[in-house]
Write an enzyme that holds these catalytic residues in place. Structure first.
Site, PDB file in Angstrom:
ATOM      1  N   ASP A 157      14.670 -67.871  90.296  1.00 36.89           N
ATOM      2  CA  ASP A 157      14.037 -66.854  89.447  1.00 36.89           C
ATOM      3  C   ASP A 157      12.534 -67.114  89.275  1.00 36.89           C
ATOM      4  OD1 ASP A 157      14.074 -64.583  87.858  1.00 36.89           O
ATOM      5  OD2 ASP A 157      15.667 -65.292  86.540  1.00 36.89           O
ATOM      6  N   ASP A 212      15.195 -56.025  86.550  1.00 40.39           N
ATOM      7  CA  ASP A 212      16.654 -56.096  86.361  1.00 40.39           C
ATOM      8  C   ASP A 212      17.325 -54.726  86.285  1.00 40.39           C
ATOM      9  OD1 ASP A 212      16.137 -58.745  86.260  1.00 40.39           O
ATOM     10  OD2 ASP A 212      16.906 -59.069  84.229  1.00 40.39           O
TER      11      ASP A 212
HETATM   12  C1  GLA Z   1      15.965 -62.626  85.155  1.00 40.54           C
HETATM   13  C2  GLA Z   1      16.708 -62.193  86.406  1.00 40.54           C
HETATM   14  C3  GLA Z   1      18.128 -61.816  86.027  1.00 40.54           C
HETATM   15  C4  GLA Z   1      18.828 -62.986  85.353  1.00 40.54           C
HETATM   16  C5  GLA Z   1      18.032 -63.460  84.151  1.00 40.54           C
HETATM   17  C6  GLA Z   1      18.568 -64.760  83.590  1.00 40.54           C
HETATM   18  O1  GLA Z   1      15.798 -61.553  84.282  1.00 40.54           O
HETATM   19  O2  GLA Z   1      16.058 -61.134  87.040  1.00 40.54           O
HETATM   20  O3  GLA Z   1      18.849 -61.378  87.157  1.00 40.54           O
HETATM   21  O4  GLA Z   1      18.969 -64.031  86.301  1.00 40.54           O
HETATM   22  O5  GLA Z   1      16.662 -63.673  84.485  1.00 40.54           O
HETATM   23  O6  GLA Z   1      17.844 -65.195  82.486  1.00 40.54           O
END
Ligand code: GLA
Length: 410
Positions: A157, A212
């Protein structure tokens, strides 16, 4: 003289060290031959967020097998954020001892014994998005630890990465994984910020193209400083990216929300479009308690075959009129998948005259010409053969739903 000699030796050593090691941006190498078709699996985040522990993960692995998901091709059981405990005095990371008292190696062994693979999550920055320890400065140690646990997949990430350049940060982790010696699929999760499709192909196996996903068909969820995106919003953001995808390196429009609360028609449309754009199929629902409807969507093998087609050509939008979109995906053996996607809240009639509508894909140099070749039609959701391309195809597509066809000439 002696002094001069020592100085010379020192200089030579440092020049050698500089040119040989430490330059991960040049000396990185991803594991080839993994993810030749889009990865399929499950990830904890969409449903469970930070509420992860070893019992949940084991139960989900059990359910992956019992529900038929494994038979349908799903392989990876991936723990997302918040599994972490602390680093020890040497800097090695350990799982949260309360949530994972048996340790990650035991959990990986459990998952492997079921014929499944094990994935984990980290972050290129100082902390993960959930505030747990990130890998920045510990990349090689973390990769070594993951290898010792038996990790097969790493989602990496991009929170808390101030001052880092994405390309370099991901290449460092690629080099670390290679050094650790265990083949790992690397999922680049920097939300498309720094155009990972332009540099990701040699670095990882998939890259997020957007922020997301949000569990809704057509909406934007505003969190103040950031937004998350409905299924249609994410789909629209894939425009212009299909040329970057192919065997071993995929555009990742984020994990599935199927089974997390949208009605079956919307889940079906979501799953269909992710299949058409050769997206990784990473389920994000509770596999232990899914309805028959959800199971039937996630395990539709004929739809999955479109996603997993070995050519790995991402589908494309051919036409769009009054919220009705027509999509095509060239498949192996001269086949094609065709989808009519109704984005509106009303049912819509579709009519497609194959013989008078030749379709050419400039990218893959493939042509669907029904005036030369007659194709048989199969509806992949009703699982019925529905004639051939000699006649125009007529159907009604319900609101927020799809009609998905397979065209084959043999
Ligand atoms: C980010 C990623 C998500 C998830 C969260 C976890 O937002 O894009 O897919 O992994 O972090 O905290």
């Amino acid at each position: 003289m002696k002094k001069l000699l020592s100085l010379l030796i020192l200089l030579t050593c440092s020049v050698t060290a500089f040119s040989q090691g430490n330059n991960y941006e040049q000396n990185y190498k991803k594991y080839e031959g993994l993810a030749l078709t889009p990865p399929m699996g499950w990830n904890s985040w969409n449903k469970f967020a930070c509420n992860v522990d070893e019992n949940l993960i084991k139960e989900v692995a059990d359910a992956m097998v019992a529900s038929g998901m494994k038979d349908a091709g799903y392989t990876y059981i991936n723990i997302d954020d918040c599994w972490h405990g602390e680093r020890d005095s040497l800097g090695f990371i350990h799982p949260d001892p309360k949530r994972f008292p048996s340790g990650m190696k035991a959990l990986a062994d459990y998952i492997h014994a079921k014929g499944l693979k094990f994935g984990i999550y980290s972050d290129a920055g100082s902390q993960t998005c959930g505030g747990r320890p990130g890998s920045r400065g510990y990349e090689f140690q973390d990769a070594q630890m993951y290898a010792s646990w038996g990790v097969d997949y790493l989602k990496y990430d991009w929170c808390n990465t101030e001052g880092l350049k994405a390309e370099g940060a991901y290449k460092t982790m690629t080099a670390a994984l290679q050094k650790a010696g265990r083949p790992v699929v690397l999922s680049i999760c920097e939300w498309g910020n720094d155009k990972p499709w332009e540099w990701g192909q040699t670095v990882g196996h998939l890259w997020r193209t957007t922020g997301d996903i949000y569990n809704c068909f057509d909406c934007i969820e505003d969190h103040g400083t950031w937004q998350s995106w409905g299924v249609m919003q994410i789909l629209d953001k894939q425009e212009g990216l299909r040329q970057y995808a192919g065997p071993g390196h995929w555009n990742d429009p984020d994990m599935l929300e199927v089974g997390n609360g949208m009605p079956a028609n919307e889940d079906r449309a979501h799953f269909t479009m992710w299949s058409m754009i050769a997206a990784p199929l990473i389920a994000g629902n509770d596999l232990r308690s899914m309805s028959k409807e959800t199971t039937d969507i996630l395990t539709n093998k004929e739809v999955i075959a479109v996603n997993q087609d070995k050519l790995g050509i991402q589908g494309f939008k051919y036409a769009s009129k009054d919220s009705l979109e027509t999509w095509f995906k060239p498949l192996d053996g001269g086949k094609w998948a065709v989808v009519f996607l109704n984005r509106s809240k009303q049912p819509q009639k579709v009519e497609f005259d194959w013989k008078n509508t030749p379709v050419t894909d400039e990218l893959s140099k493939r042509e669907l010409n029904a005036s030369k070749t007659t194709y048989k039609l199969r509806n992949l959701w009703t699982k019925k053969d529905v004639g051939n391309t000699k006649k125009a195809f007529k159907a009604e597509v319900p609101a927020h739903d799809v009609v998905m066809l397979l065209l084959s000439s043999k």
